[in-house]
Enzyme design. Structure first.
Site, mmCIF file in Angstrom:
data_model
loop_
_atom_site.group_PDB
_atom_site.id
_atom_site.type_symbol
_atom_site.label_atom_id
_atom_site.label_comp_id
_atom_site.label_asym_id
_atom_site.label_seq_id
_atom_site.Cartn_x
_atom_site.Cartn_y
_atom_site.Cartn_z
ATOM 1 N N PRO A 2 -2.832 -6.653 -3.619
ATOM 2 C CA PRO A 2 -2.940 -5.935 -2.337
ATOM 3 C C PRO A 2 -4.275 -5.205 -2.211
ATOM 4 O O PRO A 2 -4.696 -4.521 -3.128
ATOM 5 C CB PRO A 2 -1.788 -4.924 -2.398
ATOM 6 C CG PRO A 2 -0.979 -5.282 -3.600
ATOM 7 C CD PRO A 2 -1.871 -6.037 -4.521
ATOM 8 N N LYS A 50 -4.960 2.079 1.091
ATOM 9 C CA LYS A 50 -3.964 1.155 0.552
ATOM 10 C C LYS A 50 -2.550 1.704 0.699
ATOM 11 O O LYS A 50 -1.631 1.277 0.011
ATOM 12 C CB LYS A 50 -4.282 0.858 -0.905
ATOM 13 C CG LYS A 50 -5.609 0.137 -1.071
ATOM 14 C CD LYS A 50 -5.805 -0.259 -2.499
ATOM 15 C CE LYS A 50 -7.219 -0.781 -2.703
ATOM 16 N NZ LYS A 50 -7.442 -1.110 -4.116
ATOM 17 N N ARG A 258 -8.652 -4.942 -15.077
ATOM 18 C CA ARG A 258 -9.190 -5.473 -13.828
ATOM 19 C C ARG A 258 -10.410 -6.317 -14.122
ATOM 20 O O ARG A 258 -11.206 -5.985 -14.980
ATOM 21 C CB ARG A 258 -9.573 -4.327 -12.907
ATOM 22 C CG ARG A 258 -8.360 -3.584 -12.421
ATOM 23 C CD ARG A 258 -8.771 -2.489 -11.498
ATOM 24 N NE ARG A 258 -7.641 -2.057 -10.706
ATOM 25 C CZ ARG A 258 -7.730 -1.480 -9.527
ATOM 26 N NH1 ARG A 258 -8.915 -1.269 -9.003
ATOM 27 N NH2 ARG A 258 -6.678 -1.108 -8.874
#
Ligand SMILES: [Zn+2]
Length: 281
Positions: A2, A50, A258
């Site tokens: 997302p 977000k 990440r």
């Protein structure tokens, strides 16, 4: 994964299905069924960075943050949603629709205009997909003294500078700018920073419609070539760069593992006369 555009897409998709409808049920995994909201109408649905905010009757705000692995589904209330919804972290039902979130990182019901929530949201930088965006404010935030030595790849993810960029866009933006991911912020001009965030807005804005996220050929003036790839570098480790054919590289960092993807030829560290300051895979 997302990103800010995911939440804006979600808000656009569910707004017409929820607004004006009375809440039939709200269930949060840790709190169970929350009966007090029953019968109160959904007033507004919006994305802030977000976060998805569902305002209920000027009394409560449901806040959902999908985190790194969250997903959402909207079901027709008459359809067989029960089984998947049982594993949901948050479920909001109105007469026609059931909106379910899975593996969301945050899902909380706050009182309307809750100070704590508002303070938290105020710490976010400008939302890159808000109707108007003050790019100068974003650049000013990126110029805060604490960011001088930060790698540009980390700056792009910092939601206090600008809200919305996630893992996919940061790699794509750095490629489009020809910037090495670990270039420190102090070496970037205001113009470079401005262009990075302006392009972030444009790329994310071009992905608000239906269909998968596409960044190749998505900027103004770029030809939409019949590419086999939707992204320039993201998730293309070892594959040839779409511009120069050099194999794309990937580096994994942080506790959440990440990844940053980049082209060693199109985004050289040497161009700035310094070696990369972070280990590369
Ligand atoms: Zn390349």
């Amino acid at each position: 994964m997302p990103e800010g555009d995911t939440l804006h897409k979600l808000a656009l998709a569910v707004r017409p299905r929820l607004v004006g409808q009375p809440v039939e049920h709200l269930r949060l995994r840790e709190r169970g069924e929350i009966a007090i909201v029953r019968g109160h109408p959904v007033e507004h649905v919006e994305a802030v960075g977000k976060n998805l905010l569902v305002l209920i009757d000027r009394r409560w705000t449901l806040r959902v943050h999908l985190g790194l692995r969250g997903k959402w589904r909207a079901y027709d209330a008459s359809a067989g949603w029960e089984a998947p919804a049982r594993s949901a972290t948050a479920v909001l039902g109105v007469p026609s629709t059931v909106l379910a979130f899975f593996r969301s990182a945050r899902h909380e019901l706050h009182p309307y205009r809750d100070q704590r929530l508002e303070q938290e949201l105020r710490r976010l930088g400008p939302d890159l997909l808000a109707p108007t965006l003050d790019l100068e404010l974003v650049v000013a935030r990126a110029r805060a003294p604490g960011y001088r030595d930060l790698a540009v790849t980390d700056l792009l993810l910092d939601q206090r500078v600008a809200a919305g960029i996630g893992n996919v866009y940061r790699s794509e933006l750095l490629f489009l700018a020809g910037l090495h991911p670990w270039a420190p912020v102090r070496e970037l001009s205001d113009e470079t920073l401005r262009t990075l965030f302006e392009r972030a807005r444009e790329l994310m804005g071009s992905n608000l419609g239906p269909g998968p996220r596409v960044t190749v050929g998505a900027l103004r003036g770029q030809r939409r070539r019949p590419e086999t790839s939707r992204t320039w570098v993201y998730r293309r480790e070892g594959l040839p760069c779409l511009r120069c054919r050099a194999p794309i590289r990937r580096s994994i960092e942080g506790r959440q593992a990440r990844s940053t993807y980049w082209c060693p030829r199109c985004q050289p560290a040497e161009a700035r006369g310094r070696p990369p300051v972070r280990p590369e895979k």
